[in-house]
Write an enzyme that holds these catalytic residues in place. Structure first.
Site: not given
Ligand code: MRU
Length: 376
Positions: A75-77, A117, A223, A264, A274-275
């Site tokens: 995960r993580g763009a 995603r 996270q 992202d 973002n998150k």
């Protein structure tokens, strides 16, 4: 080509060495994602098990790659983009038919992985870049080799890009700074170094040992607690974990000098997804007069959309909010749950966007045009 050869433990094939306690190692030494040595599979560090265990998975099929992305094992763009690029290259190694058949297979796998995603633009960017490889090829064998080369290039460029972001971000830091960050935009979210946390790694390389990092735990998937706190603590940084709801408290106490978060997708006007929870942090930073920076590779900028209103925001399952991580359910049965995985920070709240090509300041539209045309 950096495939981590010679590193111990070898992540593939030796079951006994697959698992070790992550507290023993600097997270920077853990490879997030790479192609296997024969190029026929993708090796990922399973991030759902951190910080307790560092365990690698070998992914061979489109379904395995899709599921690992969907379930945040990788995960993580930027890391999602690298995983997809390596994934499509690995899957294509199994093709032995005509070039037309191989091209059709590529398109099908690409379209499938794109559904894993929706928010991280890097996923689409990386797969589009892989698709361009088809244009210069006429036979399946040549195509297979070219796809491996491109996936390796995307991965190694991601490492170089993250380092450049780190160096530019480092120029914004002062001795003794308290940095607040949200989610995980560190080494684990990229091929190495990260975006928002890369400046911290560069500070360490310069011998700075007085940087403090506040990690929002980042509900609902933690996270910040599981990954950022692990990364920073294992690197020897003065690390403090806070619940998301404590950000105002630490800011008001004067403990935070700068906020740096990852991203992202950035729209052409600088709005940045973002998150979930990031936009709240930006509002707080604005209130307390604390600079708020976004760090991302330029491949995260989506110039096809004019504002953040057009960024697709992933919605995830209610169980992530009601029961995941708890020993028993923590919400009444049947209650309505909203679980957007991202939010969009209005560009008016963003001090600057740190990319590998430079730091963009408002008005972002003009800065991006200059940056992407090579002017920055
Ligand atoms: O759902 P995740 O864990 O993939 O979300 C990750 C983030 O929001 C990161 O901050 C973002 O992808 C930037 S990573 C350098």
């Amino acid at each position: 080509m950096d495939r981590g050869k010679g590193r111990q433990p070898n992540p593939v094939g030796i079951e006994a060495s697959l698992v070790y306690h992550s507290g023993m190692r600097n997270a920077l030494d853990l490879e997030t994602v790479r192609l296997s040595d024969d190029g026929r599979s993708v090796i990922i560090l399973d991030q759902t098990l951190l910080p307790g265990k560092a365990e690698y998975r070998e992914l061979r099929t489109p379904e395995e790659i899709w599921t690992a992305i969907k379930n945040l094992q990788v995960r993580g763009a930027p890391a999602i983009g690298v995983a997809a690029a390596c994934g499509v290259a690995a899957v294509m190694q199994q093709e032995n038919g005509s070039f037309e058949e191989a091209s059709r297979r590529f398109s099908a796998v690409k379209a499938y992985l794109e559904t894993a995603r929706p928010t991280a633009y890097n996923l689409f960017w990386a797969l589009d870049r892989m698709e361009k490889v088809l244009k210069g090829q006429t036979d399946t064998a040549g195509l297979k080799k070219a796809l491996i080369r491109e996936a390796e290039a995307i991965r190694s460029e991601d490492i170089a890009i993250s380092r450049s972001i780190g160096e530019l971000g480092f120029s914004l830091l002062r001795h003794g700074d308290g940095i607040l960050t949200h989610c995980n935009a560190g080494s684990l979210a990229t091929a190495k170094y990260g975006t928002a946390l890369a400046p911290v790694y560069i500070a360490l390389e310069h011998g700075w040992n007085d940087i403090r990092v506040y990690c929002d735990e980042t509900r609902p998937l933690l996270q910040g607690a599981r990954l950022t706190a692990f990364e920073m603590q294992s690197a020897g940084i003065d690390t403090t974990l806070i619940c998301d709801s404590m950000a105002s408290y630490v800011m008001k106490k004067g403990l935070v000098d700068i906020v740096i978060v990852g991203c992202d997708r950035v729209a052409a006007n600088g709005d940045a997804a973002n998150k979930i929870g990031t936009s709240g942090v930006a509002v707080l930073a604005h209130h307390y007069g604390i600079p708020f920076f976004v760090a991302a590779p330029s491949s995260t900028i989506d110039m096809s959309i004019s504002s953040g209103a057009e960024i697709p925001v992933e919605e995830r399952s209610p169980e992530e909010v009601t029961e995941m991580w708890y020993s028993h359910r923590m919400a009444p049965e049947g209650v309505k749950v909203l679980n957007p995985a991202f939010d969009v920070t209005d560009s008016s709240l963003i001090t600057g966007i740190i990319t590998e090509r430079g730091i963009a300041y408002p008005p972002f539209g003009e800065a991006f045009m200059e940056m992407l045309s090579g002017g920055m």
